[in-house]
Design an enzyme around this catalytic site. Sequence first.
Site, PDB file in Angstrom:
ATOM      1  CB  ALA A  84      -0.904  -0.015   1.228  1.00 28.16           C
TER       2      ALA A  84
ATOM      3  CD  GLN B 183       1.851   6.622   4.290  1.00 30.99           C
ATOM      4  OE1 GLN B 183       2.732   6.418   5.114  1.00 30.99           O
ATOM      5  NE2 GLN B 183       1.910   7.634   3.435  1.00 30.99           N
ATOM      6  CB  SER B 184       3.880  -0.570   2.192  1.00 30.92           C
ATOM      7  OG  SER B 184       4.686  -1.690   2.495  1.00 30.92           O
ATOM      8  CG  ASN B 185       4.884   0.248   8.442  1.00 33.32           C
ATOM      9  OD1 ASN B 185       5.145   1.432   8.555  1.00 33.32           O
ATOM     10  ND2 ASN B 185       3.780  -0.284   8.962  1.00 33.32           N
TER      11      ASN B 185
ATOM     12  CB  ALA C  67       7.124  -0.278   0.517  1.00 33.59           C
TER      13      ALA C  67
END
Length: 294
Positions: free
Chosen positions: A69, A71-73, A75
């Site tokens: 997403a 706001q992917s942690n 990523a």
Amino acid sequence: MITPVPLGTWPTPLEAAPRLAARLGLAELWFKRDDLNGLGGGGNKIRKLGYTCAQAIADGATTLITSGAPQSNHARLTAAAAARLGLSCVLVLAGPPPKSRRGNLLLDGLAGAEIVWSGDRQLAEVVAVEAERRSAYVIPFGGTSPESIQGYVDCGRELRAQLPTVDGVEVVAALGSGGTMAGLVRELGAQRVIGVDVGALPDPRAAVAGLLVGEVEPDALRIDGSQVGAGYRTLTDAVRAALEVTARTEGVFLDPTYTGRAMAALLAGSFPRGERIVFLHSGGLPGLFGHPEL
């Protein structure tokens, strides 16, 4: 088993939380601070990335690619791990580009990651195309694979060393892609680990069991689904309250997607539990700044 590359600082702290324990009616409560593990703002993905990045390097990769997403942690931490290891990084993120860069998305860019937006296409489809075009090593959603869950076996072993009476304690953790819970279950046992579903997967029970083939029956897994709400990206009133209570009793900041949901379930008493709890703080603080509605 492949040896993980050194990405974090271990062991992470185990901190008592007596004021919040009193609020919850617990005899003892500890935070396992996997948000304080050194790389890229911290978080549980670092333990898993140690194993997946080791495999990527062994395979001769020069580029990592993963998805998530906006706001992917995962990523964000993949971008940080790539920078630490001298690798290129491509992040395939869901949907169209936002009007502004906030939270994790800002940090992705600072770490030098190239961002590809999926638009109306499926993430897996875009990842496959981009990976083939660049000969990149694909790190799966959430960094979770049968090999990477060893990172949370390692965490379970840390808990045994830090808390000699850990056999009488239950561990509460957010359940996203399933790898964190699976590793803890492998080391500590299914009855000792409670996963709070954040709504990232359609069938989290099958996902966790699938990572532990032959080790545990799916029905033996303790999974609480009370905090999914309207979905993975939504902020509920219960989560907002959990963020405030934790910050105001212990000075610990949680995130709105993962740890906030796990704490909301604990505060609500939505699952049977004992009086001694370890709460896994799996990180995600930058995600707070991706939610202007807070």
